[in-house]
Design a protein around this motif. Structure first.
Motif: not given
Length: 420
Positions: A69-71, A104-105, A118-121, A124-126
């Motif tokens: 998801v972060p990628v 997010g972390v 949601l934290g992973c999203v 990823g955006v940051a």
């Protein structure tokens, strides 16, 4: 610094009065600390995936999304960044992204599956915003040494990832709070980076105040320059696509082997402990590639040969895993480390070498990293599916060999002595 309206109107170079906020050491410290955050929180989660899976009762497929998801959202978030930097300024955008990353972390370690993803999203955006902002900043602040500075921050990213991967389990034991305490601790690194970056925000505010009332422009070395125009039709320019494909397919190979290399070695008879050491060694060698290759690139007018060499080394390393996955594992790991770290550094160097302004670098960075991370997100999932379909790793490695050839073609085009 003080700039008169007459000087601005005539375009006369202005000798700035340097403040402590403009000291290069402050800028370099800020860049290094921001770069440390750009991979650390992703690498830190890998050793914890098993524990997270057990905590929430997740399937292997669903738990795999913790890293995917972060990628994916690095790719989706990248095109938005050039607009943000034009509107708010790169310094404020970087500060905001680092603070959002820290949030997010923390969100990722809350006792909820929804908060985890949601934290992973958010992470990823940051990271997407930082990925795109940093090349533009480096291009603007170090116009004569952009490739060398790209090597510094790409190396720092990999150092951060290596330290995070190696310290996640020891942190868990030291803090005594399980995987949540270990992963949540990386928010402190984001806070430290935000504090270190604050002088750059204040400096930018001072410069904007000094230029108030004058025509739109920017400062480079104390000279008032017109604001750079965006690159027209960048999505239709072949060179931009060649750079994007070089970055994207190189990243796909990296993320695929990050996800599966230890398993490939273990499935061929190597102990899991030794396969982990081989993988860690490969990551360590990446640091050298990420530092040295951009330095070489900056000394060349064309980087075609260097790009093809990285693709060839990727192919040699993958062939080693295919032909002698156990006896040749250490050699393959070393070759892949140089190729993967070098490809990362060279891809980032292309962004600053193929553009003639900070705005252009940010715009190309937005496109290349959007395309790149969307391609890269397919790698781990696709490799897993192909392995399940064929019952082995041969087909996966053959596909990676073919992709290494595609990278060589894209790199040959991206290495031309041209600017967008």
């Amino acid at each position: 610094m003080s700039v008169t309206r007459t000087q601005q109107a005539l375009g006369v170079p202005v000798a700035p009065v340097r403040s402590k906020l403009a000291h290069p050491a402050l800028l370099l410290t800020g860049i290094v600390l921001v770069a440390l955050n750009m991979r650390a929180c992703l690498a830190a989660v890998s050793p914890m995936v098993g524990e997270i899976q057990r905590t929430f009762g997740l399937s292997s497929t669903v738990s795999g999304l913790i890293t995917t998801v972060p990628v994916l959202f690095q790719g989706l978030g990248a095109p938005l960044t050039p607009r943000l930097t034009r509107r708010f300024g790169a310094e404020r955008v970087v500060l905001g992204a680092v603070l959002v990353l820290g949030a997010g972390v923390l969100l990722r370690v809350l006792p909820s599956v929804a908060a985890l993803y949601l934290g992973c999203v958010v992470i990823g955006v940051a990271i997407a915003v930082l990925n795109v902002s940093m090349p533009g900043l480096v291009k603007r602040e170090f116009p004569e040494r952009a490739a060398a500075m790209t090597g510094v921050y790409s190396t720092t990213m990999l150092v951060g990832a290596t330290l995070a991967a190696g310290s996640s389990v020891p942190l868990e034991h030291a803090l005594g709070g399980g995987w949540r305490a270990s992963l949540g601790a990386w928010s402190l690194l984001a806070l430290v980076a935000a504090v270190a970056w604050l002088p750059q925000v204040l400096r930018a505010r001072q410069e904007r105040g000094a230029l108030a009332g004058g025509p739109a422009g920017g400062l480079t070395g104390g000279v008032v320059q017109p604001a750079a125009k965006p690159i027209a039709g960048i999505w239709r320019i072949p060179l931009a696509w060649q750079i994007s494909l070089f970055m994207g397919i190189s990243s796909l190979m990296v993320y695929t082997l990050v996800a599966w290399m230890p398993t490939i070695l273990a499935d061929h008879g190597m102990s899991r402990d030794q396969s982990g050491l081989v993988f860690a060694f490969s990551n360590l060698v990446q640091v050298a590639g990420a530092f040295l290759v951009p330095l070489l690139a900056g000394r060349m007018t064309r980087q075609r040969g260097l790009a093809v060499l990285m693709a060839v080394l990727n192919g040699v390393g993958i062939a080693g895993l295919l032909i002698a996955p156990v006896s040749g594992a250490w050699v393959a790991a070393a070759v892949l480390g140089v190729a993967q770290g070098g490809s990362l550094g060279l891809g980032l160097a292309f962004i600053v070498l193929r553009t003639d302004s900070a705005a252009g670098a940010a715009q190309l960075g937005g496109m290349s990293q959007a395309v790149g991370y969307l391609i890269a997100a397919v790698g781990p999932v696709g490799a897993g599916a192909l392995h399940q379909l064929t019952g082995g790793w041969t087909a996966v490695l053959v596909v990676l060999l073919v992709l290494a050839a595609v990278v060589a073609v894209a790199g040959w085009g991206a290495g031309r002595n041209r600017t967008l």
